[in-house]
Design an enzyme around this catalytic site. Structure first.
Site, PDB file in Angstrom:
ATOM      1  N   LYS A  32       0.821  -1.135  -0.022  1.00 49.02           N
ATOM      2  CA  LYS A  32      -0.056   0.014   0.021  1.00 49.02           C
ATOM      3  C   LYS A  32       0.945   1.353   0.005  1.00 49.02           C
ATOM      4  O   LYS A  32       0.526   2.062  -0.802  1.00 49.02           O
ATOM      5  CB  LYS A  32      -0.832   0.025   1.271  1.00 49.02           C
ATOM      6  CG  LYS A  32      -1.994   1.125   1.354  1.00 49.02           C
ATOM      7  CD  LYS A  32      -3.059   0.568   2.272  1.00 49.02           C
ATOM      8  CE  LYS A  32      -2.887   0.587   3.615  1.00 49.02           C
ATOM      9  NZ  LYS A  32      -2.835   1.969   4.269  1.00 49.02           N
ATOM     10  N   ASP A 327       1.760  -1.178  11.758  1.00 52.75           N
ATOM     11  CA  ASP A 327       0.731  -1.540  11.498  1.00 52.75           C
ATOM     12  C   ASP A 327       0.300  -2.965  11.835  1.00 52.75           C
ATOM     13  O   ASP A 327      -0.862  -3.439  11.862  1.00 52.75           O
ATOM     14  CB  ASP A 327       0.601  -1.282   9.923  1.00 52.75           C
ATOM     15  CG  ASP A 327       0.413   0.150   9.587  1.00 52.75           C
ATOM     16  OD1 ASP A 327       0.256   0.978  10.385  1.00 52.75           O
ATOM     17  OD2 ASP A 327       0.747   0.407   8.309  1.00 52.75           O
TER      18      ASP A 327
HETATM   19  C1  S3P Z   1       2.358   4.947   6.185  1.00 50.44           C
HETATM   20  C2  S3P Z   1       2.939   5.134   7.318  1.00 50.44           C
HETATM   21  C3  S3P Z   1       2.520   4.695   8.593  1.00 50.44           C
HETATM   22  C4  S3P Z   1       1.535   3.646   8.571  1.00 50.44           C
HETATM   23  C5  S3P Z   1       0.515   3.795   7.494  1.00 50.44           C
HETATM   24  C6  S3P Z   1       1.222   3.782   5.953  1.00 50.44           C
HETATM   25  C7  S3P Z   1       2.759   5.289   4.950  1.00 50.44           C
HETATM   26  O1  S3P Z   1       2.315   5.593   9.342  1.00 50.44           O
HETATM   27  O2  S3P Z   1       0.912   3.415   9.787  1.00 50.44           O
HETATM   28  O3  S3P Z   1      -0.396   2.664   7.378  1.00 50.44           O
HETATM   29  O4  S3P Z   1       2.459   4.803   3.899  1.00 50.44           O
HETATM   30  O5  S3P Z   1       3.707   6.326   4.831  1.00 50.44           O
HETATM   31  P1  S3P Z   1       3.238   6.643  10.051  1.00 50.44           P
HETATM   32  O6  S3P Z   1       4.545   6.355   9.795  1.00 50.44           O
HETATM   33  O7  S3P Z   1       2.608   8.122   9.431  1.00 50.44           O
HETATM   34  O8  S3P Z   1       2.604   6.684  11.639  1.00 50.44           O
END
Ligand code: S3P
Length: 447
Positions: A32, A327
């Site tokens: 993702k 996550d």
């Molecule tokens: C993500 C970063 C994470 C993660 C999110 C996806 C990304 O959040 O929890 O599902 O794609 O940069 P944070 O690093 O901002 O906490």
């Protein structure tokens, strides 16, 4: 209680029981985080790119629709997960309506970093969950860079209104190890008039940095410090690896189920994301979680993961490990319920500001299923009795609108000692629309 067939995407609750065995070969959706970035960065690059293996989750579609609303041509090629993106260089088109990031924090935060330098006004909103998540963490540094960006409740909450303009670089101490915040500043920094420096408190996922380098952008990492030089990007073709965060559900299901053998093909193993593999290995999975055919694809390490049944023991985790598996904490909590002994998760307050407060929702729902689990301010403590004697006896539970909760509860049902009925199962489609079909494929007995 009527329960829908397992492959249903309807809002009817789903019923999960432990099958006699779990086995098969699956490919999880494209990562993702890499999918979002492949669309966003190629949209502001010069040239055309072919993206393959893009995630088909709702979150990535949100990013795609926002970019299309700003004049970017993103077209499916006819092959599943494959798209061409025609980069517009640094200039997008003013959207004629409000941009909708749906449930996706990554869409809202990364796109805000782009909108901050565009010569137009834009409004970006999201669903109820996203409108309650903290946005000050991007608004403040972007304002320091010179952006005009406003939000509800004193610029802390979406919808955000952005009047883009000229930005200058900043020297910024990132208050939390967040890849979304880091990336918003990096993206703004690409169009600033001077260099931007970011000091990270710990390493979070570095896909933005890797992709910008691959596209000819000038970004340097000196330990935890990043220097971003204003740069133009060249479009690059990207093959998105499988999402380790989605693979994690099958890792835990396969390890904890008494009769399992699951091969997960083509999983991305970027070191900033492999905390879950390291933690499960430390919990006793060294011989049951095998990386097969390790390779580099599109600049990211990739392997197949062969998962077989084993017995796990409890563990204590915290510190720099948390951003490497943020996550995966809900599914790690499920693993801990089936491990022997105590698991303590610390330093994870960031979980409180995810799609849901994942400390609260994970503890609440696993408690319903019978787990001995207690919330702490910054994590949780789980007392496991091993998979065979587990106190997960089953019950009705709910996703709280959180995709990772819905899938974590399903895995608890695949291993536990009673029927788990999940309300909100369709929420899995935010990151993993095929989850329920894959679950059916891997089980022989489910209805
Ligand atoms: C993500 C970063 C994470 C993660 C999110 C996806 C990304 O959040 O929890 O599902 O794609 O940069 P944070 O690093 O901002 O906490």
């Amino acid at each position: 209680m009527t329960t829908a067939p397992i492959s249903s995407t309807s809002s009817a609750p789903l019923s999960i029981n432990r099958p006699a065995s779990l086995g098969g070969v699956i490919s999880v959706p494209g990562d993702k985080s890499i999918s979002h970035r492949s669309m966003i960065l190629n949209s502001i690059a010069n040239g055309e790119a072919l993206i393959q293996g893009l995630s088909d989750g709702q979150d990535v579609l949100s990013t795609m629709h926002c970019l299309q609303a700003m004049g970017v041509s993103i077209e499916p090629t006819g092959i599943t997960g494959s798209y061409t993106v025609k980069g517009r260089g640094s200039q997008l088109e003013e959207p004629s309506n409000i941009l909708d990031a749906g449930n996706s924090g990554t869409s809202m935060r990364l796109l805000s970093g782009i909108l901050a330098s565009q010569s137009f006004i834009s409004i970006i909103t999201g669903d109820g969950s996203l409108r309650s998540r903290p946005m000050q963490r991007i608004v403040q540094p972007l304002q320091h860079m010179g952006a005009q960006i406003f939000g509800r409740q004193n610029d802390t909450l979406a919808p955000l209104v952005v009047r883009g303009g000229s930005l200058q670089g900043i020297d910024y101490d990132l208050p939390m190890a967040s890849a979304q915040v880091k990336s918003a500043i990096i993206l703004a920094g690409l169009s600033a008039t001077s260099d931007t420096v970011i000091h990270q408190p710990a390493l979070s996922r570095d896909h933005t940095e890797r992709m910008i380098s691959a596209m000819g952008g000038k970004i340097e990492a000196h330990g935890l410090d990043l220097v971003i030089h204003p740069s133009d990007l060249k479009a690059v073709d990207i093959t998105v690896p499988g999402d380790i965060s989605s693979a994690a559900f099958w890792m835990v299901a396969g390890l904890c189920h008494p009769s399992a053998r699951i091969l997960i093909k083509g999983v991305g193993l970027n070191p900033s994301r492999t905390g879950i593999v390291d933690v499960l290995t430390q919990m006793g999975a060294a011989d049951s979680l095998k990386l097969v055919d390790e390779r580099i694809e599109g600049g990211e390490p990739v392997a197949d993961i062969l998962v077989t049944s084993t017995e796990l023991h409890g563990i204590e985790i915290g510190g720099d490990m948390i951003p490497r598996m943020l996550d995966e904490v809900p599914i790690l909590a499920v693993a801990a319920c089936f491990a022997t002994g105590n698991t303590v998760i610390r330093d994870a307050t960031e979980l409180r500001v995810k799609e849901t407060d994942r400390i609260y929702t994970t503890v609440t729902e696993l408690t319903r299923l019978g787990a001995d689990i207690k919330a702490q301010e910054d994590g949780m403590v789980i007392r496991g009795k091993g998979a065979r004697n587990s106190d997960i006896v089953g019950a009705e539970c709910q996703s709280h609108g959180d995709h990772r909760l819905a899938m974590s509860m399903a895995v608890a049902g695949l291993i536990g000692n009673g029927e788990v009925i999940i309300h909100g199962a369709a929420d899995a489609s935010v990151s993993y629309p095929e989850f329920w079909q894959h679950l059916e494929l891997l089980t022989q007995e489910l209805k």
